[in-house]
Design an enzyme around this catalytic site. Structure first.
Site, PDB file in Angstrom:
ATOM      1  N   ASP A 139      70.340  73.970 -11.066  1.00  0.00           N
ATOM      2  CA  ASP A 139      71.346  74.514 -11.988  1.00  0.00           C
ATOM      3  C   ASP A 139      70.868  74.352 -13.433  1.00  0.00           C
ATOM      4  O   ASP A 139      71.604  73.903 -14.294  1.00  0.00           O
ATOM      5  CB  ASP A 139      72.689  73.798 -11.766  1.00  0.00           C
ATOM      6  CG  ASP A 139      73.864  74.543 -12.411  1.00  0.00           C
ATOM      7  OD1 ASP A 139      73.679  75.719 -12.780  1.00  0.00           O
ATOM      8  OD2 ASP A 139      74.941  73.950 -12.545  1.00  0.00           O
ATOM      9  N   LYS A 141      70.327  75.248 -17.007  1.00  0.00           N
ATOM     10  CA  LYS A 141      71.080  76.144 -17.886  1.00  0.00           C
ATOM     11  C   LYS A 141      71.168  75.493 -19.262  1.00  0.00           C
ATOM     12  O   LYS A 141      70.798  74.320 -19.423  1.00  0.00           O
ATOM     13  CB  LYS A 141      72.466  76.406 -17.305  1.00  0.00           C
ATOM     14  CG  LYS A 141      73.277  75.137 -17.047  1.00  0.00           C
ATOM     15  CD  LYS A 141      74.554  75.449 -16.286  1.00  0.00           C
ATOM     16  CE  LYS A 141      75.315  74.172 -15.975  1.00  0.00           C
ATOM     17  NZ  LYS A 141      76.510  74.422 -15.156  1.00  0.00           N
ATOM     18  N   ASN A 144      72.363  71.851 -19.975  1.00  0.00           N
ATOM     19  CA  ASN A 144      71.607  70.754 -19.381  1.00  0.00           C
ATOM     20  C   ASN A 144      70.318  70.440 -20.151  1.00  0.00           C
ATOM     21  O   ASN A 144      69.555  69.572 -19.740  1.00  0.00           O
ATOM     22  CB  ASN A 144      71.250  71.084 -17.925  1.00  0.00           C
ATOM     23  CG  ASN A 144      72.449  70.967 -17.003  1.00  0.00           C
ATOM     24  OD1 ASN A 144      73.305  70.116 -17.193  1.00  0.00           O
ATOM     25  ND2 ASN A 144      72.526  71.836 -16.011  1.00  0.00           N
ATOM     26  N   ASP A 157      71.187  65.809 -15.808  1.00  0.00           N
ATOM     27  CA  ASP A 157      71.743  66.147 -14.491  1.00  0.00           C
ATOM     28  C   ASP A 157      70.677  66.515 -13.466  1.00  0.00           C
ATOM     29  O   ASP A 157      70.959  67.204 -12.504  1.00  0.00           O
ATOM     30  CB  ASP A 157      72.746  67.297 -14.601  1.00  0.00           C
ATOM     31  CG  ASP A 157      74.172  66.774 -14.566  1.00  0.00           C
ATOM     32  OD1 ASP A 157      74.340  65.547 -14.514  1.00  0.00           O
ATOM     33  OD2 ASP A 157      75.107  67.572 -14.592  1.00  0.00           O
ATOM     34  N   THR A 179      74.749  78.986 -13.234  1.00  0.00           N
ATOM     35  CA  THR A 179      75.338  79.945 -14.154  1.00  0.00           C
ATOM     36  C   THR A 179      74.713  81.302 -13.861  1.00  0.00           C
ATOM     37  O   THR A 179      73.492  81.407 -13.843  1.00  0.00           O
ATOM     38  CB  THR A 179      75.039  79.499 -15.602  1.00  0.00           C
ATOM     39  OG1 THR A 179      75.542  78.172 -15.766  1.00  0.00           O
ATOM     40  CG2 THR A 179      75.672  80.406 -16.618  1.00  0.00           C
TER      41      THR A 179
END
Length: 456
Positions: A139, A141, A144, A157, A179
């Site tokens: 993930d 994005k 992050n 994360d 996302t």
């Protein structure tokens, strides 16, 4: 010092005092915290044990946490320790003050190629290191990618954002996440995907945004967006060098089997310019705390207790350091965000209205939207009744006092899909924000507002 004043309740977990919520997801929330013994500021990810057990994820979480605790990389947020209470798991993480990397684009525009390459090199270093240890982000994005006080990129994360995901018997992941604008075509296709290949696609989108200042794949219609991603239907702007264009096209290859690999990227001539391999810190790391909280016997001596000290009922007071912690580094002009075409999950605005009036007006405005409303003093959670693409949409609104006659209102997505949140936010803004927001028309000579305003 980042503690709340006695006007509101303070919560302690072990040696940490918890502050404001930095982010929320369906399985966890992240809070700003302070180590009361050392005064150090940290971020604590709080995972709901019941939800984890319901999804049979204990084994996976233990593996992820153990691996992340062993990771010592200059471009990955560090995990310090893990604690647990009877109902929650607390993951103590490094807190960085430089804000999101993409905040720099929002405030000053795209990066020049050399600067974009520097950040991309750090991103690839982090991703390659974690992949070599079997940890995939899944993930990647804008929110992050953080910067520390020295401007060093830190991926947050890693291995934790994907806790609900599981690898199937075919060795592939099967959960559509991320996302939409950053997600690889094979993830959307839902036929199983390789975590390393899909992470790399997201890195390619990120490189494009760093250099262009906008997304390669955009469409107001979700299916239209997916079609563009499936075909890799994008064009590089004319200011990209030919070698940068070639590399991005090899990363944004819709076929994961022919997509360039990280080892090939590291050998690429464009990538290698000015490249400095990362320096690794070899440290002895104990997993005793991880073993203790996942001890099958549930030994109570290993558990911490979340203690709340109640104060009078008033909005939480945000002092100077906590206020700065919401911004990109010490740039207070970025505290009250403007949307820059990048996918955001929260926004803030200020109001001179009393806190109880703000909450009442927001509640009155959102009732026709079909949300269930839960209130706890100056915090309100809106729960969507219909199930969206990623479950029920949940929006949290919290009012903070930043001065005697000034409140800051934070609105963030705490569950569901980001694009659905944007739709709700547009309505929310029209019906609510325009009646309570503090607007300023005073413009300084350089063209910037002298006070915060909301302009989406």
């Amino acid at each position: 010092m980042a503690n709340r004043t006695s006007a509101s309740s303070k919560t302690r977990v072990g040696k940490y005092e918890l502050g404001r919520t930095l982010g929320e997801g369906s399985f966890a929330k992240v809070k700003f915290a302070r180590n009361l013994e050392t005064g150090e500021n940290v971020a604590i990810k709080i995972v709901d044990k019941e939800k984890v057990m319901k999804h049979k994820m204990i084994g996976q979480i233990k593996r992820e946490i153990s691996t992340m605790k062993l990771i010592r990389h200059p471009n990955v947020i560090r995990m310090y320790e893990v604690m647990a209470s009877k109902t929650k798991i607390y993951i103590v993480l490094e807190f960085v003050t430089g804000g999101e990397l993409f905040g720099k684009i929002a405030s000053r525009g795209r990066f020049k190629e050399d600067e974009a390459r520097k950040y991309f090199q750090q991103l690839i270093n982090a991703v390659d290191y974690c992949h070599s240890r079997g940890v995939y982000h899944r993930d990647l994005k804008p929110e992050n990618l953080l910067l520390d006080a020295n401007g060093v990129l830190k991926v947050s994360d890693f291995g934790l954002s994907a806790l609900p995901q599981q690898v199937g018997d075919d060795g592939l992941l099967h959960t559509t996440c991320g996302t939409p604008n950053y997600v690889a075509p094979e993830v959307i296709n839902d036929k199983g995907y390789n975590g390393a290949k899909s992470d790399l696609w997201s890195c390619g989108v990120i490189l494009f945004v760093l250099m262009a200042g906008y997304l390669p794949f955009e469409d107001p219609n979700l299916m239209g967006l997916y079609k563009k991603i499936f075909k890799a239907d994008f064009n590089c702007p004319p200011w990209f060098s030919s070698s940068a264009k070639k590399l991005i096209k090899r990363i944004l290859d819709p076929n994961p089997l022919t997509r360039i690999t990280i080892s090939e990227i590291i050998e690429n001539e464009w990538f290698k310019k000015g490249y400095m391999p990362p320096m690794f810190e070899q440290a002895d790391v104990s997993l005793d705390d991880v073993d203790a909280i996942f001890n099958e016997s549930g030994d109570s001596q290993n558990l911490v207790v979340e203690r709340r000290e109640e104060g009078s009922v008033a909005p939480a007071t945000m002092n100077a350091f906590e206020l700065i912690s919401t911004s990109q580094g010490l740039n207070l002009g970025s505290l009250f965000e403007k949307q820059m075409g990048l996918v955001k999950q929260e926004t803030r605005f200020t109001s001179k209205c009393p806190a109880n009036e703000i909450i009442s007006k927001i509640e009155e405005a959102v009732m026709p939207m079909g949300f269930g409303v839960k209130k706890n003093n100056y915090k309100m959670k809106l729960m969507g009744e219909k199930t969206g693409r990623k479950g029920h949409l949940a929006v949290t609104t919290e009012v903070f006092q930043v001065a005697p006659s000034l409140c800051m209102v934070e609105v963030r997505k705490s569950g569901g899909d980001t694009l659905e949140f944007h739709t709700v936010w547009s309505y929310y803004q029209c019906c609510t924000v325009n009646t309570i927001v503090w607007k300023t028309t005073d413009i300084e000579k350089d063209g910037s507002a002298t006070g915060p305003s909301l302009s989406h």
